[in-house]
Design a protein around this motif. Structure first.
Motif: not given
Length: 702
Positions: A292, A296, A298, A343, A419, A421-423, A432, A435, A441
């Motif tokens: 990532n 953030r 995800r 996503a 949020h 970005f894609e979650l 990542s 977190k 992640d």
């Protein structure tokens, strides 16, 4: 019948509620516990409604209302009496007066309405109980110890030193490969270490790693994937390869390469990671890992799904065939959770929907699972109690868990901003940098191109005594809720813009020298700030300030030009809206004292010890004044609450924490430690994704 009548509307509401969450399947998060809780709540609610209706028929609507008011008033008063002489209730007079008034009012009511029994309790018996309760509460309030002989921070620093020494001993048990293998098997329920464990052990020894045996974060991150079929892990990786802001590192033939993203900062991160991997890539199996590249996290999976994977992965499957067969049955049950990575299909997830998804990541029965804390004006003492000792943060690991503190969703930028970005709500193999405890992640040691502090080598003793924090206003991500609940805005308001009537409980000293004692006293925040060297401010990176939110911030707080943080003795480190403070490691190395307030975890989080390497500050800031009064001291700084303060600061403890943090960062948070952590992590991950992972392992030859 009443409980069933309550059950069906609740289910309909719940299903509709889940459909309102983007990308979330309707029945996820609803299990047998929900049906049981709903049925039992329906039975209780039905019995209460029927009983109240019968009481109203026999008397009047005033009686149940008066009884409910009386019971809640008595309970609140008794609770406040029990809190006497703590930071939440500094005086015994107020709760005792309230208790007497509630009792007197209810007594007058029952006589005026000629109530001879109250819920099957005779009037005279109830009055005797009330008199006894008032007498016991008065005695307790008057006899309770009025002062504290030992400052809680003094106790926390002492115990944390012992705990840090114990942690280090457990982390460095193994001095030989044989001991390291035995220690690994003991910590992992008999499981053999991964292949090439001997190569990793030698690698760690060469880099003088002080941590050999404790890699709990790796185990936590990787463990759920033991309950997932290998093909599903690979399917998840293929899905991630098509997603934006995901870097892919390929390891094959003893060499690591990446997919060359167009963003220069992202390419820099991958270049650095590949450089670290290539120092040990010859010992890794072929694999691909997805990273990532946004700040953030995800991967936010409902607790129920993760729990099933963990249960599947925890079954013994490495030695006995029967164990393997049983594990396969559990694993197939876990994989019944359909892996359909999805996503978010909008530019961002709203803050409200984001909080709903985070609540589902908490276990059933936890306070945060039940919803957001509704009282945004009051202080949630039950939220801080599990991880605090009075005003001061005691259990740092627990404080990072949002599931027992539902008020966090109203008090931190990470939760009050969308949020963007894609979650993902399926368990995906995404690595990542950081977190929160809700996310799944896999933490990876990545470089930080955004860290800005430079160590100038200036000694702590000649630095300004200021408690310093400065951060960007980040006006682009502001929402109505973040304007009022942002942890950064609240800090600046606390230090610069407190209202005249705002008060804070401060642990103040009484006397001096050997006779010194401590007592909590409510103090006007403005008065408390006048004796504290706080310097909190916002900067503005945007060129103009035409936005209404920006103008509101400018009017309320003003914007200051950037200042040098390292010129100050105490440096506050706050999270951004997307991740942890970027300058923690450099601050540890800077000879300044870090005051860390965070909800995020990074690869080195388990290695840091509060009150040893840094001063922990709860993001509610309710103990900030008391904490700094301990280290800085109030003697000669003016009067508070009408008297001169004589408490001297514990500067030696501040110096010790700064020194310990600097030494530990240079010993356990170096680039060599990042490489050692990454090598160990990829060995573990390389085994999990193999089809024959149950048979793979390092066995020490006799």
């Amino acid at each position: 019948m009443t409980s069933l009548a309550a059950l069906f509307p609740w289910l309909i509401t719940r299903l509709f509620h889940h459909r309102g969450i983007i990308g979330h399947q309707p029945f996820r998060g609803i299990g047998s516990l929900y049906f049981f809780d709903t049925l039992s709540s329906g039975i209780f609610g039905g019995a209460l409604i029927i009983s109240t209706a019968l009481m109203i028929c026999d008397s009047s609507p005033l009686e149940p209302t008066a009884i409910a008011t009386f019971v809640t008033g008595i309970l609140a008063s008794v609770q406040n009496v029990l809190w006497v002489e703590t930071y939440e209730q500094t005086s015994a007079s107020q709760p005792l007066v309230v208790l007497c008034l509630v009792s007197a009012g209810f007594t007058i009511f029952i006589y005026a309405n000629n109530m001879r029994t109250i819920v099957f309790v005779k009037r005279v018996v109830l009055l005797l109980l009330l008199v006894s309760l008032i007498a016991a509460s008065t005695t307790y309030g008057l006899l309770k110890q009025k002062t504290i002989t030992r400052h809680p921070v003094d106790d926390l620093v002492y115990k944390s030193r012992i705990e840090a020494d114990r942690w280090l001993r457990h982390a460095t048990v193994s001095t030989t490969l044989k001991l390291a293998v035995a220690e690994y098997k003991d910590r992992h329920h008999g499981r053999d270490p991964p292949q090439h464990f001997d190569k990793w052990f030698e690698f760690a020894r060469q880099r003088k790693s002080v941590v050999i045996d404790r890699f709990d974060q790796i185990e936590k991150d990787v463990f759920p994937f033991w309950g997932m079929k290998q093909q599903k892990i690979r399917d998840g990786l293929e899905f991630l390869k098509s997603q934006p802001d995901i870097g892919i590192i390929e390891i094959a033939g003893g060499k690591a390469t990446h997919n060359e993203p167009s963003d220069p900062s992202q390419k820099m991160i991958l270049d650095d990671t590949v450089s670290m991997i290539n120092t040990f890539a010859e010992h890794l199996p072929s694999m691909s890992i997805a990273i990532n590249l946004e700040e953030r996290p995800r991967v936010l999976v409902p607790w129920d799904d993760v729990h099933r994977y963990r249960m599947a992965g925890s079954k013994p499957g490495f030695q006995l065939l029967s164990g393997r067969l049983h594990r396969r049955e559990i694993l197939e049950s876990a994989d019944a959770v359909k892996l359909n990575p999805k996503a978010v299909d909008l530019p961002y997830v709203s803050a409200q929907k984001f909080r709903q998804l985070q609540a589902l990541a908490c276990p059933p029965g936890s306070p945060s699972r039940g919803g957001v804390h509704w009282d945004v004006r009051g202080f949630c003492s039950s939220c801080t109690l599990p991880h605090s000792k009075e005003q001061f943060l005691q259990d740092w690991e627990m404080s990072l868990d949002p599931c027992h503190q539902p008020d966090i969703f109203n008090l931190h930028d990470f939760h009050t901003t969308p949020h963007r970005f894609e979650l993902y709500q399926d368990l995906l193999p995404l690595f990542s940098r950081s977190k929160t405890a809700s996310f799944n992640d896999i933490l990876l040691p990545l470089m930080r191109p955004d860290a800005s502090l430079e160590d100038d080598g200036k000694a702590l003793g000649i630095k300004s005594e200021t408690v310093f924090w400065q951060g960007d206003s980040n006006v682009e991500a502001l929402t109505h809720q973040s304007l009022h609940g942002s942890h950064r805005h609240r800090l600046v308001h606390l230090g610069n813009n407190a209202s005249a009537g705002d008060e804070v409980p401060v642990l103040l000293g009484i006397g001096s020298g050997k006779d010194s004692r401590f007592r909590y006293e409510h103090t006007r925040i403005r008065d408390a700030n006048s004796v504290m060297p706080f310097q909190f401010s916002l900067t503005r990176s945007a060129e103009n300030c035409d936005d209404a939110n920006c103008q509101l911030l400018q009017q309320e707080f003003g914007f200051e030009p950037p200042s040098r943080a390292l010129d100050n003795r105490y440096i506050m480190l706050l999270d951004t809206a997307d991740g942890p403070p970027p300058d923690l490691v450099r601050t540890l190395r800077s000879n300044s004292v870090p005051l860390l307030s965070t909800i995020f975890q990074e690869w080195y989080t388990e290695r840091l010890m509060p009150w040893v390497h840094f001063i922990p500050i709860d993001f509610r800031f309710h103990g900030l004044h008391s904490t700094m009064a301990y280290f800085i001291g109030l003697k000669g700084r003016g009067s508070l609450n009408g008297r001169e303060q004589l408490t001297e600061g514990r500067l030696e403890d501040a110096f010790w924490i700064a020194e310990q943090g600097r030494k530990w960062a240079d010993k356990a948070m170096r680039r060599e430690d990042m490489e050692t952590y990454l090598f160990r992590q990829l060995l573990e991950w390389g085994r999990v994704i193999q089809d024959d992972r149950d048979e793979l392992g390092f066995v020490l030859k006799d």
